[in-house]
Design an enzyme around this catalytic site. Structure first.
Site, PDB file in Angstrom:
ATOM      1  N   SER A 122       0.809  -1.211   0.000  1.00 49.56           N
ATOM      2  CA  SER A 122       0.000   0.000   0.000  1.00 49.56           C
ATOM      3  C   SER A 122       0.848   1.269   0.000  1.00 49.56           C
ATOM      4  O   SER A 122       0.465   2.281  -0.610  1.00 49.56           O
ATOM      5  CB  SER A 122      -0.961   0.004   1.185  1.00 49.56           C
ATOM      6  OG  SER A 122      -0.271  -0.265   2.384  1.00 49.56           O
ATOM      7  N   HIS A 133       1.624   4.478   4.414  1.00 54.06           N
ATOM      8  CA  HIS A 133       0.836   5.159   3.386  1.00 54.06           C
ATOM      9  C   HIS A 133       1.334   6.589   3.185  1.00 54.06           C
ATOM     10  O   HIS A 133       1.547   7.039   2.051  1.00 54.06           O
ATOM     11  CB  HIS A 133      -0.643   5.203   3.792  1.00 54.06           C
ATOM     12  CG  HIS A 133      -1.284   3.857   3.859  1.00 54.06           C
ATOM     13  ND1 HIS A 133      -2.570   3.669   4.321  1.00 54.06           N
ATOM     14  CD2 HIS A 133      -0.829   2.622   3.526  1.00 54.06           C
ATOM     15  CE1 HIS A 133      -2.885   2.382   4.259  1.00 54.06           C
ATOM     16  NE2 HIS A 133      -1.834   1.729   3.787  1.00 54.06           N
TER      17      HIS A 133
END
Length: 285
Positions: free
Chosen positions: A205, A262
């Protein structure tokens, strides 16, 4: 975006799209109505080249490789993926393979891929340090957590975005640019997550958010570069990142989200996209 061609919805344009990507012609296909689809061109200056490929496609010349080609035709979905963007497809395949190994061999695979060494001694968990990893030559640990996924949904969604954004970068700027983004984003996102005191984490991610930021800024700063990302997709992914940072995420069962990974990946992608987009707008490589 330049409206290039309108076609029946059921018409197969895979061969045409493959040829457009191979010639680094940025494009997008949308559904105009229930019966028609529209092919859009990112850079109107590539209209003549795109028209030439469309004409070849209409004549059926794109459906087969030249007889003199020494490359064998790939078959099936994976073959087509490796033809379009081999590095992006290889990254997806590697993550899927590691997920399978984790399913078969469990903690042994996880322990070999964590950011720092983890082991169970006399029933107690011992955790090494980053210095231990580097001193023992286990350099792969700096990147390997990005390859681990801890559930099917985790894997599927990360691979979806990795393919969507990674394919654009590889098709338009080559595998070297994609490799650089993946390696740098994986390291930074892994380090950012480890810096919070977390040892067991994983997933692509952080890389996905780096690719999102890169593609988005390339599309905005250099509209003729061929990059494209729907604005609503950008809003959705940024909103999701903010949502997982709140207490609300835990109430809906989304705990243990690698928020720092992230954010670290996104910042890397935005910085790279700002730099590369500015150079592309000036006609530099």
């Amino acid at each position: 975006m330049y409206r290039l061609l309108e076609l029946p919805h059921q018409q197969d344009i895979v061969a045409l799209r493959r040829a457009l990507w191979a010639h680094r012609i940025g494009h997008q296909v949308t559904e105009e109505t229930e019966t028609t689809q529209v092919l859009w061109l990112a850079d109107p200056r590539q209209r003549d080249e795109a028209a030439r490929l469309i004409e070849q496609w209409h004549r059926g010349e794109l459906s087969e490789r030249p007889a003199t080609s020494t490359r064998r035709r790939s078959s099936g979905v994976m073959g087509s993926a490796f033809t379009q963007a081999p590095l992006a497809a290889a990254c997806v395949a590697l993550c899927v393979a590691i997920f399978a190994l984790m399913t078969l061999f469990g903690d042994r695979v996880v322990a070999a891929l964590t950011f720092v060494p983890v082991d169970a001694v006399s029933g107690r968990l011992t955790v090494g340090t980053l210095g231990d990893s580097l001193a023992s030559g286990q350099i792969w640990r700096l990147l390997s957590p990005a390859l681990m996924h801890f559930g099917w949904m985790h894997l599927v969604f990360n691979m979806l975005w990795l393919w969507y954004f990674g394919r654009q970068v590889e098709a338009l700027q080559g595998p070297a640019r994609l490799a650089t983004l993946v390696v740098v984003a994986a390291f930074v996102s892994n380090w950012a997550q480890y810096a919070t005191g977390t040892v067991l984490f994983g997933g692509m991610s952080g890389v996905d958010y780096a690719l999102l930021g890169y593609v988005w800024l390339m599309a905005r700063r250099a509209p003729g570069s061929g990059f494209f990302v729907p604005q609503m997709l950008v809003v959705f992914m940024l909103a999701w990142m903010v949502f997982t940072m709140t207490d609300m995420a835990g109430l809906f069962g989304f705990g243990n989200v690698a928020n720092e990974a992230h954010m670290g990946g996104l910042l890397i992608g935005l910085a790279a996209g700002w730099w590369a987009g500015g150079r592309a707008a000036k006609g530099e490589r």
